[in-house]
Design a protein around this motif. Structure first.
Motif, PDB file in Angstrom:
ATOM      1  N   ARG A 143     -29.438 -56.476  -4.466  1.00  0.00           N
ATOM      2  CA  ARG A 143     -29.748 -55.073  -4.186  1.00  0.00           C
ATOM      3  C   ARG A 143     -29.432 -54.200  -5.404  1.00  0.00           C
ATOM      4  N   LEU A 144     -28.265 -54.438  -5.992  1.00  0.00           N
ATOM      5  CA  LEU A 144     -27.849 -53.584  -7.111  1.00  0.00           C
ATOM      6  C   LEU A 144     -28.720 -53.780  -8.351  1.00  0.00           C
ATOM      7  N   THR A 145     -29.350 -54.914  -8.460  1.00  0.00           N
ATOM      8  CA  THR A 145     -30.202 -55.152  -9.643  1.00  0.00           C
ATOM      9  C   THR A 145     -31.692 -55.052  -9.316  1.00  0.00           C
ATOM     10  N   ASN A 146     -32.002 -54.606  -8.093  1.00  0.00           N
ATOM     11  CA  ASN A 146     -33.415 -54.420  -7.690  1.00  0.00           C
ATOM     12  C   ASN A 146     -34.207 -55.707  -7.760  1.00  0.00           C
ATOM     13  N   LEU A 147     -33.596 -56.823  -7.380  1.00  0.00           N
ATOM     14  CA  LEU A 147     -34.297 -58.103  -7.519  1.00  0.00           C
ATOM     15  C   LEU A 147     -34.551 -58.783  -6.176  1.00  0.00           C
ATOM     16  N   SER A 148     -34.337 -58.046  -5.073  1.00  0.00           N
ATOM     17  CA  SER A 148     -34.475 -58.687  -3.751  1.00  0.00           C
ATOM     18  C   SER A 148     -35.841 -59.354  -3.600  1.00  0.00           C
ATOM     19  N   ASP A 149     -36.881 -58.724  -4.154  1.00  0.00           N
ATOM     20  CA  ASP A 149     -38.243 -59.269  -3.996  1.00  0.00           C
ATOM     21  C   ASP A 149     -38.465 -60.519  -4.836  1.00  0.00           C
ATOM     22  N   PRO A 172      -8.894 -50.641 -21.905  1.00  0.00           N
ATOM     23  CA  PRO A 172      -8.273 -50.063 -20.717  1.00  0.00           C
ATOM     24  C   PRO A 172      -8.822 -50.639 -19.409  1.00  0.00           C
ATOM     25  N   ALA A 173      -7.979 -50.681 -18.394  1.00  0.00           N
ATOM     26  CA  ALA A 173      -8.370 -51.208 -17.073  1.00  0.00           C
ATOM     27  C   ALA A 173      -9.227 -50.181 -16.339  1.00  0.00           C
ATOM     28  N   GLY A 174     -10.177 -50.684 -15.550  1.00  0.00           N
ATOM     29  CA  GLY A 174     -10.982 -49.812 -14.697  1.00  0.00           C
ATOM     30  C   GLY A 174     -11.863 -48.847 -15.474  1.00  0.00           C
ATOM     31  N   ALA A 181     -25.604 -46.631 -14.813  1.00  0.00           N
ATOM     32  CA  ALA A 181     -25.035 -46.092 -13.567  1.00  0.00           C
ATOM     33  C   ALA A 181     -24.280 -47.185 -12.822  1.00  0.00           C
ATOM     34  N   LEU A 182     -24.837 -48.411 -12.862  1.00  0.00           N
ATOM     35  CA  LEU A 182     -24.190 -49.531 -12.158  1.00  0.00           C
ATOM     36  C   LEU A 182     -22.824 -49.832 -12.792  1.00  0.00           C
ATOM     37  N   LEU A 183     -22.796 -49.867 -14.133  1.00  0.00           N
ATOM     38  CA  LEU A 183     -21.520 -50.143 -14.817  1.00  0.00           C
ATOM     39  C   LEU A 183     -20.491 -49.066 -14.473  1.00  0.00           C
ATOM     40  N   ARG A 184     -20.965 -47.817 -14.440  1.00  0.00           N
ATOM     41  CA  ARG A 184     -20.060 -46.711 -14.096  1.00  0.00           C
ATOM     42  C   ARG A 184     -19.511 -46.899 -12.685  1.00  0.00           C
ATOM     43  N   ALA A 185     -20.427 -47.257 -11.743  1.00  0.00           N
ATOM     44  CA  ALA A 185     -19.991 -47.432 -10.346  1.00  0.00           C
ATOM     45  C   ALA A 185     -18.992 -48.587 -10.236  1.00  0.00           C
ATOM     46  N   LEU A 186     -19.256 -49.662 -10.985  1.00  0.00           N
ATOM     47  CA  LEU A 186     -18.349 -50.820 -10.933  1.00  0.00           C
ATOM     48  C   LEU A 186     -16.973 -50.439 -11.492  1.00  0.00           C
ATOM     49  N   ARG A 242     -13.270 -52.058 -11.547  1.00  0.00           N
ATOM     50  CA  ARG A 242     -13.495 -53.190 -12.449  1.00  0.00           C
ATOM     51  C   ARG A 242     -13.345 -52.759 -13.910  1.00  0.00           C
ATOM     52  N   THR A 243     -12.969 -53.715 -14.716  1.00  0.00           N
ATOM     53  CA  THR A 243     -12.874 -53.464 -16.157  1.00  0.00           C
ATOM     54  C   THR A 243     -14.139 -54.025 -16.794  1.00  0.00           C
ATOM     55  N   ILE A 244     -14.861 -53.169 -17.483  1.00  0.00           N
ATOM     56  CA  ILE A 244     -16.153 -53.587 -18.052  1.00  0.00           C
ATOM     57  C   ILE A 244     -16.048 -53.515 -19.579  1.00  0.00           C
TER      58      ILE A 244
END
Ligand SMILES: Nc1ncnc2c1ncn2[C@@H]1O[C@H](COP(=O)(O)OP(=O)(O)OP(=O)(O)O)[C@@H](O)[C@H]1O
Length: 683
Positions: free
Chosen positions: A125-131, A27-29, A180-185, A190-192
């Motif tokens: 930012r979404l993956t907490n890798l900025s540093d 399914p989409a989305g 949570a990120l997949l849910r937000a996407l 988005r289709t995950i």
């Protein structure tokens, strides 16, 4: 929003298809999770959806457009694919990976746009890798690397994400973040599609696709799909389906009872016949004979107790002093001479001390009055104490921990040989020519073995004794206290055995020889067995067992009244075996707790502690038993004290083991200079 339709797809890598007549809808989305056993075709399906693998037959459509007919550029902008094991060139940084991810969106001449930069920042930012943006991928941990690849997927800004086990290396916190990120996407349209094995995480998906051997086993919401029957079909397991606070099903896998337990072959045991084993056995044999001579000198005095008391007209207290002075002198010199032992070559140190011991044995035989005998015993003890510590340090320097139990067991089996051959022969000589003869015999034997050691003993390895460091650690000090307790308990009784058997129980000198013979044989056999058990089961466990068991003969022997010889022999043998073999696991356990550079000095102080314990115990027991001549009074009280001290030592061992385990954990966190000098502790 984009959706997939899979119709009657057959796909695989050879003649035999992996996916068989597969029809399903994604399914989409929504977040769709693909689950199933290893090798059932999940990744193959994902690769087909990503157009990286082409089905033999059937078709796959993305929003009604057959994948075979869609343009590559459009597809790259629509579908992002993260394989199970993504690869990157060495040195590629997270930032560079994100720049590559933007490739489908950029003209080859175009500059890095604001849109690209926004996508890059958002992905970090979404993956907490900025540093960690500047870090090369190979310097990241497995989980961080997985997050970097996820960032790459996000930077691609595709409406469809195909992810093959993206959370397999994430810790629980980052796994929840990913969900949570997949849910937000998905909520953002988005289709995950995500392949996963974690059935607990799978409950967060909107849609589950369960594959069984390349066929569709079930699809629907997690509540519809996750049930014990399906899990049995997919994985062959039993399961419990619980309900999470949010109402979603949690599948808890359970091993079916009819599954056979895996059988692992035991590891081959390390034996002393390895190339280094020859040298080790040679050293152990040389030291075992030396130990035999030292013990002979020490032990032969005790069964001669009744005769010495009569000859010198002394009571048990002064005889206790005679035994005790040996051990007290040994303790004092060990305390003073610890640093000296670590300074030079251990062979030279041992031979020097041994020369002093030969002189002392001779002086014992020549003593005509009690004071001279006392002084000679003190000299013998002073030399023997330092020799014991040097021998232990030599063993620790040259023999690996996993073989130390057997090595120390062999050296300590000298006690049995001594009781079997040494003491009875000494007593036999004493019966023929008086108590002096055994000491002359010891002096002669010692002189011969001195020559043998001079010729055959290997020099200490370079730097073996050059340890620096502090012994001021509570953990180490309590180790000495434990040694003290164990030896103290035994030596409350040991020095008076001859007097007890001969004086109180009425056993004659000849029978005494037989009793020592039996005890010696049993101890000889037991010492080697205990050494092997230590290497196999761990020193702490064996020590605890022996301590508990030894309390029985402590009490039994000291309460024993004149009776049949077999009964006296039995109790005596039990006492000797259980009491003397405790030293084997105790030594192995102690050595194992001390860092190598501190071993020599530690063992010297340990010898001082045990010698002090035996001297004090002999003295205490002498005071407690009182009496005149060869008769002991209230010996049973000594038994109670011995059992009590053993019990307390047992508690100390348990406490030290617990502290040792905790300290072992702390060692890895403390800076090196703050570390407690305890390198290993047994469970
Ligand atoms: N490149 C390949 N060449 C040949 N056979 C392959 C190839 N890739 C996978 N296979 C075979 O296809 C079958 C399905 O593999 P696939 O990777 O799709 O399984 P999966 O369900 O993803 O397994 P897992 O859970 O272990 O990742 C397996 O039997 C595998 O041996």
């Amino acid at each position: 929003m984009l959706e997939f339709r899979v119709d009657q797809v057959f796909a695989g890598y050879g003649a035999e298809p992996v996916l068989r007549d597969l029809s399903l809808q994604i399914p989409a989305g929504r977040v769709t999770a693909i689950v199933g056993a290893n090798g059932c075709g999940k990744s193959t399906l994902l690769r087909c959806l990503a157009r990286l693998h082409h089905p033999h037959s059937g078709r796959i459509r993305l929003n009604n457009e057959d994948l075979r007919h869609s343009s590559t550029a459009d597809f790259a902008r629509s579908v992002g694919f993260l394989p199970q094991f993504p690869q990157a060139p060495v040195g590629l940084s997270v930032n560079a990976l994100l720049v590559l991810a933007r490739h489908p969106h950029r003209h080859w001449m175009a500059r890095w746009s604001e849109e690209d930069e926004a996508a890059r920042r958002e992905a970090l930012r979404l993956t907490n890798l900025s540093d960690m943006a500047g870090q090369p991928l190979e310097r990241l941990s497995g989980g961080q690397r997985q997050r970097a690849w996820m960032a790459m997927m996000l930077a691609q800004s595709t409406p469809v994400l195909l992810l093959d086990e993206p959370g397999s290396m994430l810790d629980p916190g980052h796994q929840l973040e990913l969900i949570a990120l997949l849910r937000a996407l998905a909520d953002a349209g988005r289709t995950i599609v995500v392949v996963m094995h974690d059935l607990i995480a799978a409950r967060h998906a909107d849609w589950l696709v369960a594959l069984d051997d390349g066929r569709l086993a079930a699809c629907g919401s997690p509540t519809e799909v996750l049930n014990p029957l399906l899990l049995r079909q997919l994985y062959g397991i039993d399961s419990h389906i619980l309900t999470a606070p949010d109402g979603t099903p949690i599948a808890v896998p359970v091993r079916p009872e009819d599954w056979p337990l895996p059988q692992a072959l035991p590891l081959p045991r390390l034996k002393l016949n390895a190339p280094t084993g020859l040298q080790e056995r040679h050293l152990v044999r040389l030291l075992a004979v030396l130990q035999f001579i030292l013990l002979l000198d020490y032990m032969v005095l005790m069964p001669l107790g009744a005769e010495l008391m009569r000859d010198f007209d002394i009571g048990p207290a002064r005889f206790g002093l005679l035994v005790g002075v040996y051990t007290l002198a040994s303790a004092l010199t060990s305390l003073v001479g610890g640093r000296w032992i670590d300074c030079g070559d251990r062979k030279r140190t041992l031979l020097t001390l041994y020369a002093g011991f030969v002189v002392a044995s001779l002086a014992c035989g020549l003593a005509v009055e009690f004071g001279a005998l006392l002084a000679a015993r003190a000299l013998a003890g002073a030399c023997a104490g330092l020799m014991s510590a040097t021998m232990m340090a030599m063993i620790a320097d040259r023999i690996e921990p996993e073989r130390r139990g057997q090595a120390i067991g062999t050296i300590m089996s000298a006690f049995g040989v001594c009781a079997v051959i040494g003491v009875p022969s000494g007593l036999g000589l004493a019966a023929l020519g008086g108590w002096r003869i055994p000491f002359f015999a010891v002096a002669a034997l010692s002189a011969l073995w001195w020559l043998r050691l001079y010729q055959a003993l290997p020099k200490s390895p370079p730097g073996a004794g050059a340890g620096r460091g502090s012994l001021r650690s509570p953990a180490l000090a309590f180790g000495w206290l434990l040694s003290f307790g164990i030896v103290f308990a035994g030596f409350l009784i040991v020095p008076y055995l001859g007097a007890h058997l001969n004086g109180t129980l009425g056993v004659g000198l000849r029978d005494l020889s037989w009793i020592y013979l039996c005890a010696g044989l049993a101890t000889f056999a037991a010492a080697r067995g205990v050494g092997r058990a230590v290497d196999r089961c761990g020193a702490a466990r064996v020590l605890a067992l022996l301590m508990v068991a030894s309390m029985v003969p402590h009490l039994w022997l000291t309460w024993l009244q004149p009776g049949p010889l077999w009964q006296t022999t039995l109790v005596f043998v039990l006492f000797m075996v259980l009491t003397s073999t405790r030293a084997i696991p105790a030594s192995v356990w102690l050595i194992g707790r001390v860092p190598p550079p501190l071993r020599g000095r530690y063992m010297t102080v340990n010898t001082a502690s045990t010698e002090a314990a035996s001297g004090l115990a002999a003295w205490c027991a002498g005071l407690m038993t009182g009496g005149n001549g060869a008769l002991l009074h209230h010996f049973e009280r000594v038994g109670w004290l011995a059992a009590g001290v053993t019990f307390l030592s047992l508690g100390l061992l348990a406490a030290l083991n617990r502290v040792g385990a905790a300290t072992g954990g702390a060692l890895t966190r403390k800076p090196a200079d703050q570390r407690t000098p305890v390198c290993e502790a047994e469970s």
